[in-house]
Design a protein around this motif. Sequence first.
Motif, PDB file in Angstrom:
ATOM      1  N   ALA A   1      -5.263  -4.650   4.501  1.00  0.00           N
ATOM      2  CA  ALA A   1      -4.564  -3.484   3.972  1.00  0.00           C
ATOM      3  C   ALA A   1      -3.156  -3.877   3.555  1.00  0.00           C
ATOM      4  O   ALA A   1      -2.607  -4.883   4.002  1.00  0.00           O
ATOM      5  N   ILE A   2      -2.582  -3.040   2.683  1.00  0.00           N
ATOM      6  CA  ILE A   2      -1.190  -3.188   2.258  1.00  0.00           C
ATOM      7  C   ILE A   2      -0.494  -1.864   2.509  1.00  0.00           C
ATOM      8  O   ILE A   2      -1.055  -0.796   2.267  1.00  0.00           O
ATOM      9  N   GLY A   3       0.732  -1.952   2.988  1.00  0.00           N
ATOM     10  CA  GLY A   3       1.546  -0.760   3.198  1.00  0.00           C
ATOM     11  C   GLY A   3       2.921  -0.956   2.602  1.00  0.00           C
ATOM     12  O   GLY A   3       3.433  -2.074   2.545  1.00  0.00           O
ATOM     13  N   MET A   4       3.505   0.145   2.145  1.00  0.00           N
ATOM     14  CA  MET A   4       4.847   0.094   1.571  1.00  0.00           C
ATOM     15  C   MET A   4       5.626   1.335   1.998  1.00  0.00           C
ATOM     16  O   MET A   4       5.087   2.443   2.006  1.00  0.00           O
ATOM     17  N   VAL A   5       6.872   1.128   2.357  1.00  0.00           N
ATOM     18  CA  VAL A   5       7.803   2.223   2.607  1.00  0.00           C
ATOM     19  C   VAL A   5       9.020   1.955   1.736  1.00  0.00           C
ATOM     20  O   VAL A   5       9.595   0.869   1.767  1.00  0.00           O
ATOM     21  N   GLU A   6       9.395   2.944   0.931  1.00  0.00           N
ATOM     22  CA  GLU A   6      10.567   2.834   0.063  1.00  0.00           C
ATOM     23  C   GLU A   6      11.582   3.871   0.532  1.00  0.00           C
ATOM     24  O   GLU A   6      11.232   5.028   0.754  1.00  0.00           O
ATOM     25  N   LEU A   7      12.824   3.432   0.677  1.00  0.00           N
ATOM     26  CA  LEU A   7      13.883   4.300   1.197  1.00  0.00           C
ATOM     27  C   LEU A   7      15.053   4.361   0.222  1.00  0.00           C
ATOM     28  O   LEU A   7      15.269   3.426  -0.545  1.00  0.00           O
TER      29      LEU A   7
END
Length: 179
Positions: free
Chosen positions: A4-10
């Motif tokens: 899986a791939i996860g991304m969090v952008e802030l």
Amino acid sequence: MSLAIGMVELNSIARGIETCDYMVKAAQIELLRSSTVCPGKFMILIGGDTGDVRASMKEGISRGGECVVDTLLLPNVHPTLIPAMTGTTQVPDYGAVGVLEFYSVAAAITAADKAAKAANVTLMEVHIGFAIGGKGYVTLTGDVGAVRAAVEAASRGSELLVGTTVIPRPDRKLFNSLL
């Protein structure tokens, strides 16, 4: 075990760096990228087993709080997606080139996964956010029919698509510049 791939952008660089620390401590994940993206945002991109990515994402969203502007969780990704995102793809042959450009990093990553699953193509690169105004784009190669099918499948239904192109016989200089 599924990848899986996860991304969090802030929208805060300081909070992004802090959130990244919590995310890598929360589970056994690989930190694929942790950096600023235009215009003044911070992106954390992780990969690994789906359960670990979910746990890390949950922690990141919680710690990022009101600064989180976008997230992405893609379970069961195509195995060539991570090498294309980290610049380690080995391109086997010179072929047609497809390009998909998106207004968002998450949309580009999702499209790359769809393209790789839709046809027999090689993902060359998934370029994400840095020095391109927060956009993302995907380059891929293969037989011209497969490239057309992959571009079509990946662009279908995307509201954040800027544009696409398929170059059936790119000049070798252009092709090599994309590697």
